[in-house]
Scaffold this motif. Structure first.
Motif, PDB file in Angstrom:
ATOM      1  N   GLN A 196       0.820  -1.220   0.000  1.00 42.29           N
ATOM      2  CA  GLN A 196       0.000   0.000   0.000  1.00 42.29           C
ATOM      3  C   GLN A 196       0.855   1.271   0.000  1.00 42.29           C
ATOM      4  N   GLY A 197       1.837   1.289  -0.899  1.00 41.48           N
ATOM      5  CA  GLY A 197       2.688   2.469  -1.006  1.00 41.48           C
ATOM      6  C   GLY A 197       3.865   2.476  -0.056  1.00 41.48           C
ATOM      7  N   TRP A 198       4.198   1.323   0.517  1.00 34.96           N
ATOM      8  CA  TRP A 198       5.348   1.226   1.429  1.00 34.96           C
ATOM      9  C   TRP A 198       6.278   0.110   0.959  1.00 34.96           C
ATOM     10  N   ASN A 199       7.573   0.372   1.026  1.00 41.70           N
ATOM     11  CA  ASN A 199       8.573  -0.679   0.903  1.00 41.70           C
ATOM     12  C   ASN A 199       8.751  -1.239   2.310  1.00 41.70           C
ATOM     13  N   THR A 200       8.418  -2.519   2.468  1.00 41.03           N
ATOM     14  CA  THR A 200       8.347  -3.109   3.812  1.00 41.03           C
ATOM     15  C   THR A 200       9.553  -3.993   4.138  1.00 41.03           C
ATOM     16  N   LYS A 201      10.698  -3.697   3.529  1.00 42.64           N
ATOM     17  CA  LYS A 201      11.892  -4.478   3.844  1.00 42.64           C
ATOM     18  C   LYS A 201      12.529  -4.068   5.175  1.00 42.64           C
ATOM     19  N   GLY A 202      11.934  -3.123   5.856  1.00 38.22           N
ATOM     20  CA  GLY A 202      12.496  -2.648   7.116  1.00 38.22           C
ATOM     21  C   GLY A 202      12.549  -3.721   8.187  1.00 38.22           C
ATOM     22  N   LEU A 203      13.549  -3.614   9.060  1.00 38.66           N
ATOM     23  CA  LEU A 203      13.601  -4.443  10.270  1.00 38.66           C
ATOM     24  C   LEU A 203      12.671  -3.864  11.334  1.00 38.66           C
ATOM     25  N   ILE A 204      12.221  -2.633  11.081  1.00 38.85           N
ATOM     26  CA  ILE A 204      11.264  -1.944  11.953  1.00 38.85           C
ATOM     27  C   ILE A 204      10.098  -1.508  11.072  1.00 38.85           C
ATOM     28  N   ASP A 205       8.867  -1.721  11.543  1.00 38.33           N
ATOM     29  CA  ASP A 205       7.729  -1.422  10.680  1.00 38.33           C
ATOM     30  C   ASP A 205       7.341   0.053  10.756  1.00 38.33           C
ATOM     31  N   ARG A 206       6.294   0.407  10.019  1.00 41.92           N
ATOM     32  CA  ARG A 206       5.902   1.815   9.895  1.00 41.92           C
ATOM     33  C   ARG A 206       5.390   2.401  11.202  1.00 41.92           C
ATOM     34  N   ASN A 207       5.104   1.552  12.183  1.00 47.32           N
ATOM     35  CA  ASN A 207       4.655   2.022  13.495  1.00 47.32           C
ATOM     36  C   ASN A 207       5.785   2.074  14.514  1.00 47.32           C
ATOM     37  N   GLY A 208       7.011   1.802  14.060  1.00 45.09           N
ATOM     38  CA  GLY A 208       8.151   1.835  14.969  1.00 45.09           C
ATOM     39  C   GLY A 208       8.351   0.544  15.748  1.00 45.09           C
ATOM     40  N   ARG A 209       7.663  -0.517  15.337  1.00 49.29           N
ATOM     41  CA  ARG A 209       7.766  -1.805  16.027  1.00 49.29           C
ATOM     42  C   ARG A 209       8.804  -2.687  15.361  1.00 49.29           C
ATOM     43  N   LYS A 210       9.660  -3.316  16.163  1.00 45.23           N
ATOM     44  CA  LYS A 210      10.727  -4.154  15.634  1.00 45.23           C
ATOM     45  C   LYS A 210      10.164  -5.506  15.179  1.00 45.23           C
ATOM     46  N   LYS A 211      10.558  -5.920  13.986  1.00 40.89           N
ATOM     47  CA  LYS A 211      10.165  -7.222  13.461  1.00 40.89           C
ATOM     48  C   LYS A 211      11.127  -8.303  13.972  1.00 40.89           C
ATOM     49  N   LYS A 212      10.786  -9.551  13.737  1.00 43.82           N
ATOM     50  CA  LYS A 212      11.598 -10.670  14.221  1.00 43.82           C
ATOM     51  C   LYS A 212      13.033 -10.601  13.713  1.00 43.82           C
ATOM     52  N   SER A 213      13.216 -10.153  12.474  1.00 41.39           N
ATOM     53  CA  SER A 213      14.552 -10.130  11.873  1.00 41.39           C
ATOM     54  C   SER A 213      15.494  -9.166  12.569  1.00 41.39           C
ATOM     55  N   PHE A 214      14.939  -8.132  13.187  1.00 42.39           N
ATOM     56  CA  PHE A 214      15.774  -7.180  13.919  1.00 42.39           C
ATOM     57  C   PHE A 214      16.624  -7.923  14.940  1.00 42.39           C
ATOM     58  N   PHE A 215      16.026  -8.817  15.662  1.00 48.86           N
ATOM     59  CA  PHE A 215      16.718  -9.503  16.754  1.00 48.86           C
ATOM     60  C   PHE A 215      17.687 -10.567  16.233  1.00 48.86           C
ATOM     61  N   LEU A 216      17.391 -11.153  15.071  1.00 48.84           N
ATOM     62  CA  LEU A 216      18.320 -12.101  14.454  1.00 48.84           C
ATOM     63  C   LEU A 216      19.601 -11.397  14.018  1.00 48.84           C
ATOM     64  N   LEU A 217      19.444 -10.247  13.361  1.00 45.71           N
ATOM     65  CA  LEU A 217      20.620  -9.508  12.906  1.00 45.71           C
ATOM     66  C   LEU A 217      21.402  -8.950  14.091  1.00 45.71           C
ATOM     67  N   LYS A 218      20.692  -8.504  15.109  1.00 51.66           N
ATOM     68  CA  LYS A 218      21.354  -7.993  16.314  1.00 51.66           C
ATOM     69  C   LYS A 218      22.242  -9.062  16.940  1.00 51.66           C
ATOM     70  N   GLU A 219      21.750 -10.290  16.997  1.00 50.51           N
ATOM     71  CA  GLU A 219      22.532 -11.385  17.571  1.00 50.51           C
ATOM     72  C   GLU A 219      23.781 -11.672  16.739  1.00 50.51           C
ATOM     73  N   TYR A 220      23.624 -11.698  15.419  1.00 44.04           N
ATOM     74  CA  TYR A 220      24.774 -11.923  14.534  1.00 44.04           C
ATOM     75  C   TYR A 220      25.809 -10.816  14.702  1.00 44.04           C
ATOM     76  N   TYR A 221      25.360  -9.579  14.774  1.00 48.01           N
ATOM     77  CA  TYR A 221      26.291  -8.467  14.941  1.00 48.01           C
ATOM     78  C   TYR A 221      27.000  -8.532  16.292  1.00 48.01           C
ATOM     79  N   GLY A 222      26.315  -9.019  17.298  1.00 49.50           N
ATOM     80  CA  GLY A 222      26.971  -9.201  18.593  1.00 49.50           C
ATOM     81  C   GLY A 222      28.111 -10.195  18.493  1.00 49.50           C
ATOM     82  N   GLU A 223      27.911 -11.271  17.731  1.00 47.87           N
ATOM     83  CA  GLU A 223      28.976 -12.255  17.525  1.00 47.87           C
ATOM     84  C   GLU A 223      30.143 -11.650  16.756  1.00 47.87           C
ATOM     85  N   MET A 224      29.833 -10.872  15.712  1.00 52.09           N
ATOM     86  CA  MET A 224      30.894 -10.265  14.893  1.00 52.09           C
ATOM     87  C   MET A 224      31.664  -9.211  15.671  1.00 52.09           C
ATOM     88  N   GLU A 225      31.007  -8.542  16.597  1.00 53.75           N
ATOM     89  CA  GLU A 225      31.703  -7.541  17.409  1.00 53.75           C
ATOM     90  C   GLU A 225      32.762  -8.200  18.285  1.00 53.75           C
TER      91      GLU A 225
END
Length: 612
Positions: A579-608
């Motif tokens: 409906q006029g939105w690109n929804t590839k965000g890890l955070i949705d249009r309401n500012g809510r974090k999607k499941k993928s946000f936490f998956l990427l966060k965990e991977y980045y913690g390992e890489m750090e």
């Protein structure tokens, strides 16, 4: 007769002054200058036919045309015919895009006229006054008290015009700005993009008062790491110079040195002992004071080195792995262009929470508050101009427009330690003409600022040299400092499990970086069967991507997935999930974090932990 001659001469002088104002060089570090804000409510007129600019024969109106919208809308007498007028009934907030401020403007592309009245009295009669715009999208014509100050083309970079003394008044100045955001085939960006074409005066408007002779811009960079001493080099540029020397002072380092001026430029070259390097872990900023004659300006500058050495990236001489995320300059909860420090803190705060040490500011230069905030927070930055997809690579005027935007981006932010990559474009189709065009931009970036990397998001030859080997062999890779590429294996190509046998390589002995990857997901749509468009499908996508990343070649130096938050795009028209939105965000249009946000966060913690 004498009175008439004086009037003619005064008008001629004013015309010359206004003509010269259109050639002003960009003034940098506006934060460090004396300014008066012109932000707030501006009156406007919607003008889709550009009636205020062209007459009924579609010829540009003369300067004193009674129906030109840049002239006063107040009738001179009861018989003065006026078919336009500015009113408090029609106002828009500046800075801000018009699309999000009134539903009638949501899809509007065309011309609006903005009007602001203001009073101004200079602190010192010999001082000079400039009108500064952080950005206006896209084509801007600026008029003050009926006289044109100049025109600027480009929607994401700053510009300024000098206001002649003969033009500015202590009371009732009448400022009019014509803003046209229509897309064009010969523009940067061109007709086809994947983001919202927000129109309007989208960033700060300020009056800047400066001495008669002042510092227009400067660059100070750490160029060499030496035992005990660190070489800092750069330059300071002066306007209308009458100073024989400039002074650089860094109080914390007990450093104060003078440098001779040659023409309008002073070359800076000194060493600094006990320097603390800027980095994501320790984003150290030093107070720097520059003085030339009566002009004195302060800035906060971090010092660090960035280089591509062989197939690795080195920050301050140590290997760097970039845990990145791409960001559009939007606040999703309000569906508007971002512009303030609070907006920058929200976006970069989300990136910090994701365990990022880097952001790709796509696909255009973001507001200066973003790069200054990145300096303070310790966030590495990829900054880009909107040479996006298919511009007219064979048109010399288009190349000049791209070079102008590149120059304005670099001039504004060349002292921001956070910026390590100047990008000259995204996903441009391979041809000799395109490669020559892009190579010219890369060389321009290196000429303007040899202290940083220059790159672009390149094309990929999927399965080029074997069933499961994807090769980055774009001819432009010969000229970039870092080979960056966008890949969507599992979204536009196959399903996420395609990643299980996929491998990546490049023909160039350079650092390898994934500048985009991602899948769409409607926030809140949960599907146990990993249905497409669900958060679960997106999570599956990231799980497979992360597993693939763990077997990337040794020259793999990081990733900036697409994208931090959902953003508006007229190209995205699925009636259920977009409906006029690109929804590839890890955070949705309401500012809510999607499941993928936490998956990427965990991977980045390992890489750090692997690359602290």
């Amino acid at each position: 007769m004498l009175k008439k001659t004086v009037v003619i001469v005064t008008a001629l002088v004013l015309h010359i002054l206004v003509a010269n104002a259109q050639k002003n060089e960009l003034i940098t570090n506006i934060e460090g200058r004396k300014t008066i804000s012109l932000n707030g409510k501006w009156q406007y007129i919607v003008d889709p036919y550009e009636t205020g600019f062209y007459d009924y024969r579609f010829k540009e109106r003369s300067e004193n045309d009674n129906d030109a919208f840049w002239n006063s809308d107040v009738p001179k007498n009861k018989y003065d015919h006026k078919e336009y007028g500015y009113s408090d009934k029609n106002t828009l907030k500046v800075p801000g895009d018009w699309n999000s401020q009134d539903p009638k403007f949501l899809y509007y592309e065309g011309t609006l006229w903005y009007k602001k009245t203001f009073d101004y009295k200079k602190d010192k009669t010999s001082n000079r006054v400039f009108l500064y715009f952080g950005a206006v999208n896209y084509k801007t014509d600026v008029y003050l008290n009926g006289k044109k100050l100049g025109q600027h083309i480009g929607g994401f970079t700053p510009f300024n015009f000098e206001i002649p003394d003969a033009l500015i008044k202590t009371k009732g100045n009448y400022l009019v700005v014509k803003v046209d955001n229509k897309r064009g085939a010969e523009e940067i960006p061109t007709l086809n993009t994947d983001w919202w074409n927000y129109g309007g005066i989208t960033r700060d408007v300020k009056l800047v008062e400066l001495p008669a002779n002042f510092i227009t811009g400067y660059s100070l960079q750490l160029t060499k790491l030496l035992p005990g001493d660190n070489k800092i080099q750069g330059n300071i540029k002066l306007d209308n110079n009458n100073a024989s020397q400039v002074q650089v002072e860094i109080p914390e380092l007990k450093l104060k040195q003078n440098f001779p001026v040659n023409g309008s430029m002073a070359s800076i070259d000194f060493t600094a002992a006990n320097l603390q390097y800027w980095s994501p872990k320790t984003p150290k900023l030093y107070r720097v004071i520059l003085t030339a004659g009566n002009d004195r300006i302060e800035d906060k500058i971090g010092f660090r080195t960035i280089e591509a050495k062989g197939d690795q990236l080195l920050l301050n001489g140590k290997r760097l792995f970039m845990r990145g995320i791409s960001i559009h300059e939007e606040i999703p909860q309000q569906g508007r262009r971002a512009y303030s420090r609070a907006d920058a803190l929200q976006l970069l705060g989300w990136a910090k929470e994701l365990n990022c040490n880097m952001v790709r500011l796509a696909h255009y230069p973001h507001d200066e508050s973003m790069t200054r905030m990145a300096d303070s927070l310790g966030m590495l930055v990829w900054s880009e101009i909107p040479v996006y997809w298919t511009v007219n690579f064979g048109n010399e005027e288009v190349l000049e427009k791209a070079k102008q935007q590149l120059t304005e981006m670099i001039m504004r932010d060349q002292n921001r330690a956070s910026i390590i990559i100047w990008s000259v474009g995204n996903e441009t189709p391979i041809s000799e003409t395109r490669t020559n065009f892009m190579h010219t931009l890369l060389q321009t970036a290196k000429d303007l600022d040899p202290s940083r990397l220059a790159s672009a998001a390149l094309e990929v030859s999927y399965k080029a040299q074997g069933k499961n080997l994807n090769m980055i062999d774009d001819p432009l890779g010969k000229y970039v400092d870092m080979v960056a590429f966008n890949e969507y294996l599992g979204w536009y190509l196959g399903t996420p499990d395609s990643c299980q046998t996929a491998n990546w390589a490049t023909i160039y002995n350079k650092p390898l970086f994934i500048s985009e990857t991602g899948a769409e997901a409607q926030g809140g749509f949960i599907s146990t069967g990993n249905a497409m468009w669900s958060e679960d499908y997106q999570a599956w996508y990231y799980k497979e991507q992360i597993a693939m990343l763990k077997r990337m070649p040794d020259n793999f130096t990081g990733i900036s997935p697409w994208i931090l938050a959902d953003f508006r795009s007229p190209r995205r028209n699925n009636p259920t999930y977009q409906q006029g939105w690109n929804t590839k965000g890890l955070i949705d249009r309401n500012g809510r974090k999607k499941k993928s946000f936490f998956l990427l966060k965990e991977y980045y913690g390992e890489m750090e932990k692997m690359y602290p």
